[in-house]
Design a protein around this motif. Structure first.
Motif, PDB file in Angstrom:
ATOM      1  N   GLY A 186     -47.376  -7.959 -21.956  1.00 23.43           N
ATOM      2  CA  GLY A 186     -46.294  -8.914 -22.114  1.00 23.43           C
ATOM      3  C   GLY A 186     -46.055  -9.610 -20.802  1.00 23.43           C
ATOM      4  N   LYS A 187     -45.035 -10.450 -20.766  1.00 23.49           N
ATOM      5  CA  LYS A 187     -44.692 -11.153 -19.535  1.00 23.49           C
ATOM      6  C   LYS A 187     -44.081 -10.178 -18.533  1.00 23.49           C
ATOM      7  CE  LYS A 187     -42.147 -13.739 -22.094  1.00 23.49           C
ATOM      8  NZ  LYS A 187     -41.173 -14.713 -22.609  1.00 23.49           N
ATOM      9  N   PRO A 188     -44.362 -10.274 -17.245  1.00 25.20           N
ATOM     10  CA  PRO A 188     -45.049 -11.353 -16.535  1.00 25.20           C
ATOM     11  C   PRO A 188     -46.543 -11.119 -16.280  1.00 25.20           C
ATOM     12  CG  PRO A 188     -43.992  -9.929 -14.942  1.00 25.20           C
ATOM     13  CD  PRO A 188     -43.710  -9.340 -16.303  1.00 25.20           C
ATOM     14  N   ASP A 189     -47.202 -10.285 -17.078  1.00 28.75           N
ATOM     15  CA  ASP A 189     -48.609  -9.982 -16.831  1.00 28.75           C
ATOM     16  C   ASP A 189     -49.487 -11.230 -16.996  1.00 28.75           C
ATOM     17  OD1 ASP A 189     -50.829  -7.956 -16.524  1.00 28.75           O
ATOM     18  OD2 ASP A 189     -51.354  -8.800 -18.465  1.00 28.75           O
ATOM     19  N   LYS A 190     -50.373 -11.449 -16.054  1.00 29.21           N
ATOM     20  CA  LYS A 190     -51.224 -12.643 -16.049  1.00 29.21           C
ATOM     21  C   LYS A 190     -52.070 -12.733 -17.313  1.00 29.21           C
ATOM     22  CE  LYS A 190     -54.964 -14.918 -13.483  1.00 29.21           C
ATOM     23  NZ  LYS A 190     -55.799 -14.908 -12.256  1.00 29.21           N
ATOM     24  N   GLN A 191     -52.591 -11.598 -17.778  1.00 29.70           N
ATOM     25  CA  GLN A 191     -53.487 -11.616 -18.941  1.00 29.70           C
ATOM     26  C   GLN A 191     -52.764 -12.063 -20.207  1.00 29.70           C
ATOM     27  OE1 GLN A 191     -56.786 -11.304 -18.655  1.00 29.70           O
ATOM     28  NE2 GLN A 191     -56.327 -11.143 -16.466  1.00 29.70           N
ATOM     29  N   GLY A 220     -43.979 -15.484 -13.509  1.00 34.64           N
ATOM     30  CA  GLY A 220     -45.199 -14.940 -14.106  1.00 34.64           C
ATOM     31  C   GLY A 220     -46.199 -16.025 -14.436  1.00 34.64           C
ATOM     32  N   ALA A 221     -45.713 -17.131 -14.991  1.00 34.89           N
ATOM     33  CA  ALA A 221     -46.584 -18.258 -15.329  1.00 34.89           C
ATOM     34  C   ALA A 221     -47.243 -18.837 -14.088  1.00 34.89           C
ATOM     35  CB  ALA A 221     -45.792 -19.338 -16.061  1.00 34.89           C
ATOM     36  N   GLN A 222     -46.459 -19.039 -13.045  1.00 32.54           N
ATOM     37  CA  GLN A 222     -46.999 -19.627 -11.817  1.00 32.54           C
ATOM     38  C   GLN A 222     -48.051 -18.720 -11.190  1.00 32.54           C
ATOM     39  OE1 GLN A 222     -43.298 -20.333  -9.740  1.00 32.54           O
ATOM     40  NE2 GLN A 222     -43.250 -22.483 -10.366  1.00 32.54           N
ATOM     41  N   LYS A 223     -47.821 -17.420 -11.207  1.00 30.41           N
ATOM     42  CA  LYS A 223     -48.813 -16.488 -10.668  1.00 30.41           C
ATOM     43  C   LYS A 223     -50.094 -16.500 -11.503  1.00 30.41           C
ATOM     44  CE  LYS A 223     -45.710 -13.281  -8.287  1.00 30.41           C
ATOM     45  NZ  LYS A 223     -45.180 -11.897  -8.233  1.00 30.41           N
TER      46      LYS A 223
END
Length: 270
Positions: A186-191, A220-223
């Protein structure tokens, strides 16, 4: 990067609670003004929409039904909840889960073997976050070396007009006690973000994420390499606009305002 400095926006990753609707513990909640029309306008103008959510109090089917009752129109498959991502991870790794999740989300895991668990799944269990249940999970992770999976890592959300603890603080506490980092589905995971834009057959440069969580949604999105937009709805507070770590690419009053900006922005490339 400013949203207006980037290329055309071909896809939108959209949070649900706090962006499309305000949450309620007793009913379906209420649509945030303009959000239904915003989604319609975006899709009419060729912008694909995918709904990435850390909602872990109900199944995807139940969440989809709630949104339909509120007046939204999207296929169930366009909704990406953490429980299904966790289930895929569990199957891929031949795991057997011990579940500390909300009772409403249990159907998403019903076809998995749970005998002799070798992993723990933690979701937004609400009233089940008591000492006994958390201590059981702690022992499984610490003493039996079970893998630790968390359905997102949000700090809090807004429900019935008040801020409410999410799964993240409990995940962080168990990580601290066990000395073991959770696998975040889930968020904030990059995958999780990557799965969202790939499901639309788009590149990260063509996609924008919009949410009300400055850390999990925008940060999370930016990363993950995509533009992150913060809305002044949901759990947004004015302090988010001067966050010491995350600087949104754009801050808008609501989803309707963002839809207007995206549509006008895209017309400059046509």
């Amino acid at each position: 990067m400013s949203l207006l400095c980037g290329g055309p926006v071909k896809g939108l990753l959209c949070d649900i609670t706090g962006v499309l609707r305000e949450s309620s513990s007793t009913d379906d909640g209420i649509p945030i003004p303009g959000s239904i029309e915003a989604i319609t306008n975006l899709e009419k103008n060729g912008v694909k929409c995918k709904y990435v959510t850390n909602e872990s109090q109900c199944t995807r089917a139940d969440l989809h039904a709630k949104l339909l009752r509120l007046g939204f129109c999207m296929p169930e498959e366009s909704i990406m909840p953490p429980a299904l991502a966790a289930k895929q991870y569990i199957k891929q790794n031949n795991l057997r889960p011990h579940l500390l999740v909300h009772p409403n989300v249990l159907p998403d895991f019903e076809d998995l073997s749970k005998d002799d668990p070798n992993c723990v799944v933690l979701g937004d269990a609400v009233d089940l976050f008591n000492y006994e249940n958390l201590n059981t999970v702690f022992r499984l992770i610490k003493e039996k070396n079970c893998e630790f999976i968390s359905l997102g890592k949000g700090k809090y959300y807004r429900e019935d007009g008040s801020l409410t603890l999410d799964v993240g603080p409990f995940t962080a506490g168990l990580e601290f006690a066990c000395g073991k980092e959770a696998v975040v589905c889930g968020k904030p995971d990059k995958q999780f973000f990557k799965a969202g834009w790939e499901s639309m057959n788009l590149s990260c440069e063509e996609v924008v994420m919009v949410g009300d969580d400055i850390i999990s949604d925008v940060g999370g999105a930016q990363k993950a390499g995509i533009r992150g937009v913060l809305v002044r709805t949901g759990k947004y507070t004015s302090a988010d606009e001067n966050h010491d770590q995350v600087k949104p690419d754009l801050i808008v009053d609501n989803l309707a305002a963002l839809a207007d900006i995206i549509i006008a922005h895209n017309k400059t490339f046509s």
